[in-house]
Design a protein around this motif. Structure first.
Motif, short mmCIF file in Angstrom:
data_model
loop_
_atom_site.label_atom_id
_atom_site.label_comp_id
_atom_site.label_asym_id
_atom_site.label_seq_id
_atom_site.Cartn_x
_atom_site.Cartn_y
_atom_site.Cartn_z
N ALA A 165 9.69 2.05 6.59
CA ALA A 165 10.91 2.82 6.87
C ALA A 165 10.57 4.24 7.32
CB ALA A 165 11.80 2.86 5.63
N LEU A 166 9.39 4.72 6.94
CA LEU A 166 8.94 6.06 7.36
C LEU A 166 8.08 6.01 8.61
CD1 LEU A 166 7.94 7.43 3.85
CD2 LEU A 166 9.97 8.03 5.17
N GLY A 167 7.94 4.82 9.20
CA GLY A 167 7.13 4.67 10.40
C GLY A 167 5.64 4.61 10.12
N ARG A 168 5.27 4.18 8.92
CA ARG A 168 3.86 4.11 8.53
C ARG A 168 3.47 2.67 8.25
NH1 ARG A 168 5.12 8.53 10.01
NH2 ARG A 168 4.46 10.50 9.13
N ASN A 169 2.20 2.38 8.39
CA ASN A 169 1.66 1.05 8.10
C ASN A 169 0.86 1.12 6.81
OD1 ASN A 169 2.68 -0.22 10.38
ND2 ASN A 169 0.93 0.36 11.61
N VAL A 170 0.78 -0.01 6.12
CA VAL A 170 0.02 -0.11 4.88
C VAL A 170 -0.98 -1.25 5.04
CG1 VAL A 170 0.16 -0.69 2.42
CG2 VAL A 170 1.91 0.75 3.45
N VAL A 171 -2.23 -0.96 4.70
CA VAL A 171 -3.30 -1.96 4.77
C VAL A 171 -3.99 -2.03 3.42
CG1 VAL A 171 -5.52 -2.50 5.83
CG2 VAL A 171 -3.68 -1.58 7.22
N VAL A 172 -4.25 -3.24 2.95
CA VAL A 172 -5.00 -3.41 1.70
C VAL A 172 -6.47 -3.19 2.03
CG1 VAL A 172 -5.64 -4.98 -0.15
CG2 VAL A 172 -3.32 -5.04 0.77
N LYS A 173 -7.04 -2.17 1.41
CA LYS A 173 -8.43 -1.80 1.66
C LYS A 173 -9.37 -2.58 0.74
CE LYS A 173 -11.38 2.29 1.61
NZ LYS A 173 -11.40 3.72 1.31
N GLU A 174 -8.93 -2.77 -0.51
CA GLU A 174 -9.79 -3.42 -1.51
C GLU A 174 -8.90 -4.03 -2.59
OE1 GLU A 174 -13.31 -2.00 -4.57
OE2 GLU A 174 -12.60 -0.64 -3.04
N LYS A 175 -9.31 -5.19 -3.07
CA LYS A 175 -8.58 -5.85 -4.15
C LYS A 175 -9.48 -5.95 -5.36
CE LYS A 175 -5.58 -9.74 -4.96
NZ LYS A 175 -4.93 -10.92 -4.44
N LYS A 176 -9.01 -5.40 -6.50
CA LYS A 176 -9.77 -5.39 -7.74
C LYS A 176 -8.94 -6.08 -8.81
CE LYS A 176 -11.46 -0.76 -6.72
NZ LYS A 176 -11.44 0.62 -7.18
N GLY A 177 -8.99 -7.39 -8.88
CA GLY A 177 -8.19 -8.13 -9.86
C GLY A 177 -6.71 -7.97 -9.57
N GLU A 178 -5.99 -7.36 -10.51
CA GLU A 178 -4.54 -7.15 -10.36
C GLU A 178 -4.22 -5.86 -9.60
OE1 GLU A 178 -2.09 -9.34 -11.39
OE2 GLU A 178 -3.82 -10.64 -11.71
N GLU A 179 -5.21 -5.03 -9.36
CA GLU A 179 -5.01 -3.76 -8.65
C GLU A 179 -5.49 -3.87 -7.21
OE1 GLU A 179 -3.93 -0.45 -9.78
OE2 GLU A 179 -3.03 -1.76 -11.28
N CYS A 180 -4.75 -3.24 -6.31
CA CYS A 180 -5.12 -3.20 -4.91
C CYS A 180 -5.22 -1.73 -4.47
CB CYS A 180 -4.08 -3.90 -4.04
SG CYS A 180 -4.10 -5.68 -4.20
#
Length: 60
Positions: A36-51
């Motif tokens: 909605a703010l014109g930004r993209n989100v990318v998952v850089k690293e996944k650590k169990g339940e945390e990203c």
């Protein structure tokens, strides 16, 4: 908006923070918020339940 989302958004706006550690099950909520703010989100690293995500402005 949850308190955690408010904190995340404030850190992004006030401190230009671009990397966040969030629960993996809330990625879609956060992705929609930044989209909605014109930004993209990318998952850089996944650590169990945390990203670890990166928020960036995509110039096309």
């Amino acid at each position: 908006m949850s308190e955690k989302l408010q904190e995340l958004l404030l850190e992004y706006i006030l401190y230009q923070k671009q990397e966040f550690s969030i629960p993996c099950d809330s990625i879609e909520k956060i992705r929609k918020l930044f989209l909605a703010l014109g930004r993209n989100v990318v998952v850089k690293e996944k650590k169990g339940e945390e990203c670890v995500i990166m928020v960036y402005y995509h110039v096309s």
